[in-house]
Enzyme design. Sequence first.
Site, PDB file in Angstrom:
ATOM      1  N   CYS A   2     -22.425  36.559 -13.464  1.00 21.23           N
ATOM      2  CA  CYS A   2     -21.185  36.105 -12.857  1.00 21.23           C
ATOM      3  C   CYS A   2     -21.322  36.018 -11.340  1.00 21.23           C
ATOM      4  O   CYS A   2     -21.893  36.895 -10.712  1.00 21.23           O
ATOM      5  CB  CYS A   2     -19.997  37.012 -13.166  1.00 21.23           C
ATOM      6  N   ARG A  27     -26.185  32.669 -11.393  1.00 23.03           N
ATOM      7  CA  ARG A  27     -25.763  33.991 -11.866  1.00 23.03           C
ATOM      8  C   ARG A  27     -25.068  33.934 -13.229  1.00 23.03           C
ATOM      9  O   ARG A  27     -24.785  34.965 -13.831  1.00 23.03           O
ATOM     10  CB  ARG A  27     -24.809  34.629 -10.855  1.00 23.03           C
ATOM     11  N   TRP A  75     -20.995  34.680 -16.693  1.00 21.54           N
ATOM     12  CA  TRP A  75     -21.992  34.996 -17.717  1.00 21.54           C
ATOM     13  C   TRP A  75     -21.276  35.941 -18.671  1.00 21.54           C
ATOM     14  O   TRP A  75     -20.938  37.069 -18.325  1.00 21.54           O
ATOM     15  CB  TRP A  75     -23.214  35.672 -17.089  1.00 21.54           C
ATOM     16  N   ASN A 101     -16.899  40.446 -11.633  1.00 24.63           N
ATOM     17  CA  ASN A 101     -18.292  40.471 -12.070  1.00 24.63           C
ATOM     18  C   ASN A 101     -18.609  41.914 -12.417  1.00 24.63           C
ATOM     19  O   ASN A 101     -18.520  42.790 -11.556  1.00 24.63           O
ATOM     20  CB  ASN A 101     -19.192  39.965 -10.927  1.00 24.63           C
ATOM     21  N   GLY A 102     -18.942  42.179 -13.675  1.00 23.23           N
ATOM     22  CA  GLY A 102     -19.252  43.550 -14.089  1.00 23.23           C
ATOM     23  C   GLY A 102     -18.640  43.840 -15.446  1.00 23.23           C
ATOM     24  O   GLY A 102     -18.254  42.920 -16.170  1.00 23.23           O
ATOM     25  N   GLU A 487     -46.444  37.945 -18.864  1.00 24.79           N
ATOM     26  CA  GLU A 487     -45.617  37.134 -17.977  1.00 24.79           C
ATOM     27  C   GLU A 487     -45.680  35.652 -18.368  1.00 24.79           C
ATOM     28  O   GLU A 487     -44.665  34.947 -18.364  1.00 24.79           O
ATOM     29  CB  GLU A 487     -46.062  37.353 -16.526  1.00 24.79           C
ATOM     30  N   LYS A 491     -42.399  33.472 -19.447  1.00 24.49           N
ATOM     31  CA  LYS A 491     -42.006  32.214 -18.795  1.00 24.49           C
ATOM     32  C   LYS A 491     -41.742  31.148 -19.850  1.00 24.49           C
ATOM     33  O   LYS A 491     -40.754  30.422 -19.793  1.00 24.49           O
ATOM     34  CB  LYS A 491     -43.098  31.704 -17.834  1.00 24.49           C
ATOM     35  N   GLU A 494     -38.496  31.923 -22.059  1.00 27.90           N
ATOM     36  CA  GLU A 494     -37.168  31.861 -21.443  1.00 27.90           C
ATOM     37  C   GLU A 494     -36.739  30.450 -21.062  1.00 27.90           C
ATOM     38  O   GLU A 494     -35.545  30.168 -21.053  1.00 27.90           O
ATOM     39  CB  GLU A 494     -37.007  32.864 -20.283  1.00 27.90           C
ATOM     40  N   HIS A 510     -55.784  44.248 -34.627  1.00 30.42           N
ATOM     41  CA  HIS A 510     -55.043  45.337 -35.271  1.00 30.42           C
ATOM     42  C   HIS A 510     -53.747  44.848 -35.911  1.00 30.42           C
ATOM     43  O   HIS A 510     -52.856  45.649 -36.189  1.00 30.42           O
ATOM     44  CB  HIS A 510     -54.770  46.456 -34.255  1.00 30.42           C
ATOM     45  N   LYS A 609     -29.591  34.902 -13.546  1.00 32.65           N
ATOM     46  CA  LYS A 609     -30.625  35.327 -12.598  1.00 32.65           C
ATOM     47  C   LYS A 609     -30.520  36.815 -12.271  1.00 32.65           C
ATOM     48  O   LYS A 609     -31.519  37.496 -12.142  1.00 32.65           O
ATOM     49  CB  LYS A 609     -30.468  34.497 -11.324  1.00 32.65           C
TER      50      LYS A 609
END
Length: 614
Positions: A2, A27, A75, A101-102, A487, A491, A494, A510, A609
């Site tokens: 948010c 955000r 968000w 936001n929260g 990583e 990438k 996402e 294994h 983000k």
Amino acid sequence: MCGIVGYIGGRQAFPVLLNGLRRLEYRGYDSAGVALVDGSGSLKVYKCRGKVADLERFTDSKDVGGTIGIAHTRWATHGEPNDVNAHPHYSQSGNIAMIHNGIIENYSVIRDALSEHGYTFQSATDTEVLVQLIEYIRNTSRCSLLEAVRSALKRVVGAYAIAVVEKDNPDEIIAARKSSPLVVGLGDGEYFLASDATPIVEYTDKVVYVGDEEIVHICRGRELKVMNLDNEQAQIDIRTLELSINQLEKGGYPHFMLKEIHEQPKTIVDCIRGRIPADGSEVVLSGVVANKEKFMGARRIIIVACGTSWHAALIGERAIEDMCRIPVEVEYASEFRYRNPVISPDDVVIAISQSGETADTLAAVELARNAGAFIFGICNVVGSSVARATDSGAYIHVGPEIGVASTKAFTGQVTVLTMLALTLAREKGTVRDEKFRSVAKGLVELPSLIEKVLSQDDKIKDLSKIFTYAHNFIYLGRGYNYPAALEGALKLKEISYIHAEGYPAAEMKHGPIALIDSEMPVVAIAPDDHIYEKTVSNIQEIKARKGKIIAVVSEGNAAIHSLADYCIEVPVTEECLSPIVVSVPLQLLAYYIAVNKGRNVDQPRNLAKSVTVE
Ligand code: AGP
């Protein structure tokens, strides 16, 4: 998680707010909304599901006049992304509007109590409960809006950055924060409010970072007032932004992510500027030097982080243990905070966070603080919560990262961790001078090596077309490049939504090797290093099961061509720096596959983000 924006001053608020929302859209982008108060005292709220562009269309031909307003890009946490759950939320009478936001954790208890007083709720959000509580207190206590907000916040448990406006009150915004970021911009007779400085920088470079559990009273034509929840005035610390508007634009690239990938030669220069001379003779990370006795006396180092920052931490673990011989543990911040970890005052805790606002990382810092450990932050966003909550630290200085998928921040984090390892290793005498200089010089040379990788952009774009329709991917690496495999896989998943897994190459046998068939692309990271031959044996095992191998190898490696289906060559560098060099083609591969699939690369679904909820 948010984005919130506010404005009060002489301009029309709506264009400022809309512009701010566009800057903060990284955000969250589930819905957007705005509340405006005009001179005649009317409160207009417009909100809808979707992106800021949808709000812009929705408000086209509506009355958006007024010189005070607040706006939000969401968000979703409580309640699905739809028009009703979009912010701003109204109080029962329609007199008060609020953005948030929260997460308000005790919202259901408060909602039940308010229901008993006849309050009804339109949305499924925790935010609506808080705005109703503010109105309830304002009405029953007959107090000011400021007092009602303060009193309401004393009753809530959770995290918030809020902004509140009221009908009939075109001169006042009340804002507050706890664990979610908030910045006030000071203009000439005007104030700006935002989750970070990016919506503010085009209007003013003077800002105040609001402290935790502080309330801001913003009044037209009056001085800013900041107080704590006990109504005690707080010190106002005005900072000057070192951010330029150009850094927030795409600069001719189709996406921020591609721009940020291509910026890496420059961002590494910025990261090491003033810290390493060209000959690599020394490394000065001032936050480490100033606290060297803490690091020297450390029983162990614990690194806490999330996501990509956690991957950087794994590389840092290898570098610090290798060069400094200090035991290092790397923890997911979200696990660390809830598992009653053993932390002692002679531990050093390093928190890594690009945004500096990640809720789990902040909570891990808090835990470490309570246990008496020395805490060092590695952040990108200057003045962010992690930067302020830590005892000392080092910025990565890579400039604003807008694409949700982290790229230049990752390489900046690894660069700083390597500098940290070198600084400590020299101090401890655990690294030979020749090795020290070679790694330090390797850092200085990184930008030109990355340029070489970036010159293969077209080749990687072509390669991406072959794999656009793959359903799964496996990334393999060993040693320093096992985190690079993790990583690379992150990438891809996402931004393309292709399922991808990173594994230590030797671990395949294994279990995961059962997944290999002729349909499975396997990205094998195998630069020339001390375990190269071992990695090649692991690649052989994949080849024997007909996996499609994309090998990332050192320049001039002709032998691998008989084994791999496709090759990406990267320049040779120090082993500890190879994750930086190999990550760049993996960023490009993920980027082009996502573009081929028509994904929204900069704003992938379900992500944001800055993850300010736990
Ligand atoms: C990276 O591509 C991700 N979007 C995500 O994993 C991110 O690294 C994570 O949320 C941590 O963020 P931070 O570095 O801002 O704390």
